[in-house]
Structures are given as structure tokens and as C-alpha cells.
Design an enzyme around this catalytic site. Structure first.
Site, short mmCIF file in Angstrom:
data_model
loop_
_atom_site.label_atom_id
_atom_site.label_comp_id
_atom_site.label_asym_id
_atom_site.label_seq_id
_atom_site.Cartn_x
_atom_site.Cartn_y
_atom_site.Cartn_z
CB CYS A 173 -0.87 0.01 1.25
SG CYS A 173 -0.03 0.11 2.93
CB CYS B 103 -3.36 -0.97 8.76
SG CYS B 103 -4.48 -1.25 7.33
FE1 FES Z 1 -1.48 0.53 4.07
FE2 FES Z 1 -3.54 0.48 5.89
S1 FES Z 1 -3.68 0.26 3.78
S2 FES Z 1 -1.60 0.40 6.14
#
Ligand code: FES
Length: 126
Positions: free
Chosen positions: A35, A104
Site C-alpha cells: 500500500c 495496518c
Molecule cells: Fe496501508 Fe493500511 S492500507 S497501512
């Protein structure tokens, strides 16, 4: 059903311990390659106790809420307790995260572990 618990929303909208500790004894930075989110933890340590902790997170709501909760859970605590903190405990303290957001909370655990590793490597024999 709401996607996020009230606690997640609270820690996302009013994150605790945001910022930088200029004279930190330990810093841990981690990122999630998928991400692209980044989390940085700063610890101030005195006599084996985490007397202050701050974080900067460039990431999603769950990452911010997780770092905020994680800092609250280790502030004022001995290093051993910070070492033992798991993303599961952080997630539980937040009353859960959606399944696809669990990673996360892993960032928070990893950032603290990395900061502690840094501290131990730089304070050998103390
Ligand atoms: Fe990357 Fe939450 S989507 S840490």
C-alpha cells in the site's frame, strides 16, 4: 454495520502522540510495500521505561488509529511490555479492524519492534 468501530474512528480523528521526539533514544521506521504506507515511531527511554512516545504515519485510517492506540499502550511501560505488544492486542484494543485492514495494525507492532531493536543495538552493555 459500520466498517470501523467507534474506537478506530476516535483514534483516527483524534490521534494521540502524533509528532516527533527530537532527542529520541530509539526510532523505528517501517513501510508496507503493497500500500506504500509508512510509519515512524520515536521512543524516549529512561531506566528501561518508555517515558515518551510519538509517531508519524503516512497511511490509511487504520494505520493511524493503530499507531495511536499502540503508543497509548506502551507509554509509561517497561521495554519488556513494549516488546511483547502484538498487532492482535492493538486490534483488540481498537474493538477490531476489518479483515483486509489487519495488516495496518502489523505496521504499528513492527515499528515499535524496530525502534527497540535500534535501541538495543545502540545501547549494548548498558
Ligand atoms: Fe496501508 Fe493500511 S492500507 S497501512
Amino acid at each position: 454495520m459500520a466498517l470501523y468501530s467507534e474506537k478506530v474512528m476516535d483514534h483516527f480523528l483524534n490521534p494521540r502522540n502524533v509528532g516527533v521526539i527530537e532527542d529520541a533514544d530509539a526510532i523505528g521506521e517501517v513501510g508496507n510495500a503493497k500500500c506504500g504506507d509508512i510509519m515512524k515511531m520515536y521512543l524516549k527511554i529512561e531506566n528501561g521505561i518508555i517515558v515518551d512516545v510519538k509517531f508519524e504515519t503516512f497511511g490509511c485510517a487504520s494505520a493511524i488509529a493503530s499507531s495511536s492506540m499502540a503508543t497509548e499502550m506502551i507509554k509509561g511501560k517497561p521495554l519488556s511490555e513494549a516488546e511483547a505488544l502484538t498487532n492482535k492486542a492493538v486490534t483488540e484494543a481498537l474493538d477490531g479492524l476489518p479483515a483486509h485492514k489487519i495488516h495496518c495494525s502489523v505496521l504499528a507492532e513492527e515499528a515499535i519492534k524496530k525502534a527497540l531493536e535500534y535501541y538495543y543495538n545502540n545501547n549494548k552493555g548498558e
